[in-house]
Design a protein around this motif. Structure first.
Motif, short mmCIF file in Angstrom:
data_model
loop_
_atom_site.label_atom_id
_atom_site.label_comp_id
_atom_site.label_asym_id
_atom_site.label_seq_id
_atom_site.Cartn_x
_atom_site.Cartn_y
_atom_site.Cartn_z
N PHE A 20 -58.51 -0.28 -27.40
CA PHE A 20 -57.31 0.51 -27.69
C PHE A 20 -56.35 0.38 -26.50
O PHE A 20 -55.78 1.33 -26.01
N GLY A 21 -56.20 -0.88 -26.02
CA GLY A 21 -55.24 -1.18 -24.96
C GLY A 21 -53.92 -1.57 -25.59
O GLY A 21 -53.56 -1.06 -26.66
N ASN A 22 -53.21 -2.49 -24.96
CA ASN A 22 -51.91 -2.88 -25.49
C ASN A 22 -52.02 -3.34 -26.94
O ASN A 22 -51.38 -2.80 -27.84
N VAL A 23 -52.86 -4.35 -27.18
CA VAL A 23 -52.92 -4.96 -28.52
C VAL A 23 -53.51 -3.99 -29.55
O VAL A 23 -52.94 -3.79 -30.63
N ALA A 83 -60.33 -6.49 -27.93
CA ALA A 83 -60.71 -6.19 -26.53
C ALA A 83 -60.94 -7.50 -25.77
O ALA A 83 -59.98 -8.19 -25.44
N ASP A 121 -51.62 -9.73 -19.53
CA ASP A 121 -52.84 -9.89 -20.34
C ASP A 121 -53.72 -8.69 -20.01
O ASP A 121 -53.23 -7.68 -19.49
N GLY A 178 -55.57 -5.99 -18.27
CA GLY A 178 -55.52 -5.45 -16.91
C GLY A 178 -54.19 -5.63 -16.19
O GLY A 178 -54.06 -5.22 -15.04
N ASN A 194 -58.54 -12.75 -27.88
CA ASN A 194 -58.80 -14.18 -27.80
C ASN A 194 -60.30 -14.42 -27.89
O ASN A 194 -61.08 -13.74 -27.22
N ASP A 226 -64.26 1.39 -27.47
CA ASP A 226 -63.68 0.80 -26.26
C ASP A 226 -64.69 0.92 -25.12
O ASP A 226 -65.86 1.24 -25.36
N HIS A 227 -64.25 0.66 -23.87
CA HIS A 227 -65.22 0.62 -22.77
C HIS A 227 -65.79 2.00 -22.45
O HIS A 227 -66.75 2.11 -21.69
N ARG A 285 -54.61 -12.32 -16.09
CA ARG A 285 -55.57 -11.26 -16.35
C ARG A 285 -56.10 -10.70 -15.04
O ARG A 285 -56.38 -11.48 -14.12
N THR A 327 -47.62 -8.33 -29.82
CA THR A 327 -48.86 -8.93 -30.32
C THR A 327 -49.34 -8.16 -31.56
O THR A 327 -49.72 -8.77 -32.57
N MET A 386 -67.18 -10.63 -28.04
CA MET A 386 -67.82 -9.32 -28.25
C MET A 386 -68.55 -9.25 -29.58
O MET A 386 -69.50 -8.49 -29.73
P1 NAD Z 1 -55.76 -4.23 -22.34
O1 NAD Z 1 -56.26 -4.35 -20.97
O2 NAD Z 1 -54.50 -3.50 -22.58
O3 NAD Z 1 -56.90 -3.54 -23.25
C1 NAD Z 1 -58.22 -4.02 -23.26
C2 NAD Z 1 -59.05 -3.08 -24.14
O4 NAD Z 1 -60.39 -3.61 -24.17
C3 NAD Z 1 -59.15 -1.64 -23.60
O5 NAD Z 1 -58.98 -0.74 -24.66
C4 NAD Z 1 -60.60 -1.57 -23.08
O6 NAD Z 1 -61.14 -0.28 -23.23
C5 NAD Z 1 -61.29 -2.53 -24.04
N1 NAD Z 1 -62.57 -2.98 -23.48
C6 NAD Z 1 -62.80 -3.53 -22.27
N2 NAD Z 1 -64.11 -3.75 -22.10
C7 NAD Z 1 -64.72 -3.33 -23.23
C8 NAD Z 1 -66.05 -3.27 -23.67
N3 NAD Z 1 -67.06 -3.71 -22.91
N4 NAD Z 1 -66.32 -2.75 -24.91
C9 NAD Z 1 -65.32 -2.31 -25.70
N5 NAD Z 1 -64.03 -2.34 -25.32
C10 NAD Z 1 -63.73 -2.84 -24.13
O7 NAD Z 1 -55.69 -5.73 -22.93
P2 NAD Z 1 -54.77 -6.26 -24.10
O8 NAD Z 1 -53.53 -6.78 -23.51
O9 NAD Z 1 -54.72 -5.28 -25.21
O10 NAD Z 1 -55.62 -7.57 -24.57
C11 NAD Z 1 -56.70 -7.47 -25.48
C12 NAD Z 1 -57.03 -8.87 -25.98
O11 NAD Z 1 -55.89 -9.44 -26.61
C13 NAD Z 1 -57.45 -9.88 -24.91
O12 NAD Z 1 -58.34 -10.81 -25.48
C14 NAD Z 1 -56.14 -10.59 -24.60
O13 NAD Z 1 -56.35 -11.87 -24.03
C15 NAD Z 1 -55.56 -10.68 -25.99
N6 NAD Z 1 -54.11 -10.87 -26.04
C16 NAD Z 1 -53.26 -10.01 -25.43
C17 NAD Z 1 -51.89 -10.21 -25.56
C18 NAD Z 1 -50.89 -9.25 -24.98
O14 NAD Z 1 -49.70 -9.41 -25.27
N7 NAD Z 1 -51.28 -8.26 -24.22
C19 NAD Z 1 -51.40 -11.31 -26.28
C20 NAD Z 1 -52.31 -12.16 -26.88
C21 NAD Z 1 -53.66 -11.94 -26.77
#
Ligand code: NAD
Length: 441
Positions: A244-247, A319, A167, A169, A342, A267-268, A95, A215, A323
């Motif tokens: 609205f990131g990857n997951v 996210a 993960d 970022g 997570n 989102d953020h 991360r 995911t 939260m």
């Molecule tokens: P990402 O960086 O692609 O997206 C993160 C999202 O969280 C963004 O849309 C951001 O705007 C939002 N965010 C950040 N701070 C915020 C806030 N204060 N309020 C509201 N929204 C906020 O991350 P990701 O890969 O989508 O991961 C999201 C979650 O899923 C994490 O907990 C990560 O550990 C978990 N996860 C990810 C994967 C993966 O394959 N990427 C797999 C398993 C679990």
């Protein structure tokens, strides 16, 4: 927290006292271990297993000097926590976040141990982090610090030992820089398989079809398996989404294909709402251009309280950790919480939701599609094979369905909620393997 009364039952407090480890009741790692031990107590698992799992095997901390484009310097802290490897090599994301802390990384590593065990993947659990805001540095700075982190971790990572992945970022480009750096240090006889040091790589450089959406796709397979038993049809569900990131974005695109309606997103950058439904593809385009959901012109801007109190069938936090707290839970008007991120729900919020009859589908089940397709990528790298998207989806579906059914069956057998059942189903497997391997020496 309630525990059974047999002599072998131990709370997190008792285990930490025995180990003379400092604890703080509000600490995320301590609370997560508390839930895992509660599940271990339901199964009456041996004392040594509880001791072993209550602390990570290794906690690595590094400091990476970063030369900025303007010639100034920063020192960036990095972590890699390797929680347990009884089932196989350590596995878990990296991360990049400016507020990341060691205890958060420890919690995520523990959850990876549980997740891989629940899905019966041949991996242990790990997690890494770099204390940096990736949005605040240039691509060249990001590349330099990523390569320096990889070099600093050295032989603490490797395709047979510890395999990072994307993960929050981080992304496929960052994985490509990590793999390239590692390959440059690898023995010439190991260069072909060395790319398996990380998963989530770009498709052209040893990545797997389906990894980017994995995911979200896994979560949809879990919903398809569990919703009918709750009398719910996926096509008729409305839902809200945090992140609205990857997951989050992939979940939304795949749920759109299933006919579900996205009502609200936070989102953020802000929160948005549309009664008729938000189009996931149009929103994805907006987020790519503007960096967040704020300003999307096909929905109305709302405040955070309105977001949490929007009536929906499913509430999907995708996210960051913790939260959904008690205050948010008291506002929520949903039937099922689907944990895509997570540890998104605080224990108080979870108790409140369960008391209200709101089901909580636990993260180690819902988001395990990512690590499952990472396993497929690693397998393809080892065998120099390329699977097509249909084969990846077919195999992912099988793993996710089996994991969801395992959690349901364990919940019935132990008469416990789905989170405890998911930990118990994971622990049963870990305990069996410790029983066979023994504890060295
Ligand atoms: P990402 O960086 O692609 O997206 C993160 C999202 O969280 C963004 O849309 C951001 O705007 C939002 N965010 C950040 N701070 C915020 C806030 N204060 N309020 C509201 N929204 C906020 O991350 P990701 O890969 O989508 O991961 C999201 C979650 O899923 C994490 O907990 C990560 O550990 C978990 N996860 C990810 C994967 C993966 O394959 N990427 C797999 C398993 C679990």
């Amino acid at each position: 927290m309630e525990f059974c009364n047999t002599p072998s039952c131990q709370s997190a407090r008792e285990v930490f006292d025995e180990l003379e480890e400092y604890y703080d009741e509000s600490n995320l790692y301590f609370r997560t271990i508390g839930s895992v031990l509660e599940a271990a107590n339901l199964l009456d698992l041996p004392h040594q297993l509880k001791l072993i799992l209550s602390q990570p095997k290794n906690e690595i901390m590094v400091h990476c000097p970063l030369r900025m484009d303007d010639g100034t310097w920063q020192l960036v802290k990095g972590y890699r926590v390797q929680h347990n490897n009884v089932l196989g090599p350590y596995k878990g994301g990296i991360r990049y976040h400016h507020e990341v802390k060691l205890d958060e990384v420890k919690t995520l590593a523990l959850l990876m141990t549980m997740k891989c065990a629940l899905c019966r993947l041949p991996y242990g659990g790990a997690k890494g982090a770099l204390k940096i805001d990736p949005r605040s540095v240039s691509p060249a700075e990001l590349e330099r610090v990523t390569r320096r982190l990889t070099a600093a971790l050295g032989n603490n990572i490797g395709p047979d030992y510890d395999i990072p992945a994307p993960d929050v970022g981080t992304n496929a480009q960052i994985m490509a820089w990590m793999a390239d750096t590692y390959i440059n240090f690898a023995e010439s006889s190991n260069k072909v398989t060395a790319r398996g040091v990380v998963t989530g790589k770009p498709l052209e450089f040893g990545g797997s079809a389906g990894r980017e959406k994995a995911t979200g796709q896994g979560l949809v397979y879990v919903l398809e398996t569990l919703l009918p038993g709750m009398g719910r049809d996926i096509a008729e569900q409305s839902y809200s989404l945090i992140g609205f990131g990857n997951v989050g974005s992939w979940t939304a695109r795949l749920l759109k294909e299933k006919g579900a309606t996205l009502r609200a997103v936070l989102d953020h950058t802000g929160a948005i709402f549309c009664e008729q439904g938000i189009d996931a593809d149009a929103l994805g385009k907006h987020v790519r251009q503007h960096g967040g959901v704020a300003g999307f012109d096909q929905a109305q801007a709302i405040d955070e309280a309105t977001f949490y109190s929007t009536p929906v069938d499913l509430f999907i936090p995708a996210a960051l950790e913790q939260m959904v707290d008690l205050e948010h839970a008291q506002m929520m008007r949903c039937k099922v919480v689907v944990e895509a991120a997570n540890a998104p729900t605080t224990p108080n919020a979870e108790s409140y939701l369960l008391d209200k009859g709101i089901e909580v589908l636990p993260a180690i089940l819902c988001n395990s599609g990512g690590v499952t397709v990472s396993y497929f990528e690693w397998k393809q790298n080892r065998q120099s094979e390329t699977w097509d998207a249909a084969l990846v989806d077919k195999r992912l579906k099988k793993v996710m369905q089996a994991a969801a059914e395992r959690v349901l069956a364990t919940s019935k057998k132990l008469n416990c909620n789905l989170r405890l059942a998911s930990y118990a189903a994971a622990l049963e497997h870990i305990n069996k393997v410790y029983g066979m391997r023994g504890v060295f020496p």
